[in-house]
Design a protein around this motif. Sequence first.
Motif: not given
Length: 350
Positions: A116-125, A166-177
């Motif tokens: 993946l080019e980036r990965l910002d949000i993961v929801i483990l459901n 996969k987090r672009p520099l200076a952006e907020q951290p990823g999220r795993i919910t």
Amino acid sequence: MVVTFDVSPEKEGSVLNYFYRQLTQTPAEVRGIDLGGKTAIVTGSNVGIGLECSRQLLDLGLSKLVLAVRNVSKGQAAATELSKDINLNPGTIEVWELDYASYDSICSFVERTKGLERLDIVILNAGIMATEARINPSTGHEETIQINYLSTALLAILLLPVVKSKRPLAEQPGRITITSSDTAAWAKLDERNEEPLLSSFDKPGKVDMLNRTFVSKLLGQLFLVELAKRVPSSVAVINMATPMMVYDSEINRETARSLMGKIVEVFRRRIGYTAAVGARMVVDAAVKHGEETHGQYLGLQKLKPMAPIVYSSEGDHLRSVLWRETLEEFSFAGVEDILNEVNSDRKEIL
């Protein structure tokens, strides 16, 4: 981060308080968030809570969505449904196979995420509610513990370096919910004095499967507390959220076949939320809060206590035992090296 709650874990975890909240409060739609340019993964996303979380992420402008499902054909049908009446760019939704019953499937899935080019949000459901104890032929563990706890925990750990890289520099951290449940507070952990703990759930004999589901959610809460200690929120904000009681999620498709299950379903339909409403709480936890939710549990779109035992001295011991055994279970995947690597963020900051 120390969090002060406006209610005690004992009161929040009571059955009466749960039903009072269910009957008197409704979560708001998640608004005011722009997910343009971001990528999300939602597991168990072809039906119920996962499907509605996916829909709501797309409504917030998500640019890429990976539906992680056990049955690809059902996932494709879900992708078609999600694409109706919404103008999506080609390739916005992808359907990837992921079987929580197989460690090999989980590892293969994570390897694929590295593309993946980036990965910002993961929801483990993904999760199950079984009517009888079954041993997973691949892992040797009871299926409810395997799916609801072990496989979810493994996937969360293995995805950490992917989220970090996969987090672009200076952006907020990823999220795993992680989707959890207030029923963790109702768990009767008869195995609490067993060591090894994890294998105690695999012993033959009569099992209260409703309680086993509650136990699997409690194990998840104990695990989250320990995981958050070892993963800096600068890498990923990891939290849990409950969708509360939902009547059309299909997680109860096994239990609904029995006479008692049919009676419970009548009750559930009278007071339960739709999956769309329940999903608001999971999406809210994934996109609307900051590092104050790291290692925490949310319900009705605010921080709330986990099961009372989590905050006790007994809970401290259980967390230690569970953490040690969980990492031993996952030694084949090099999880300790992964945790040491992602924890380097904290050391660099210090």
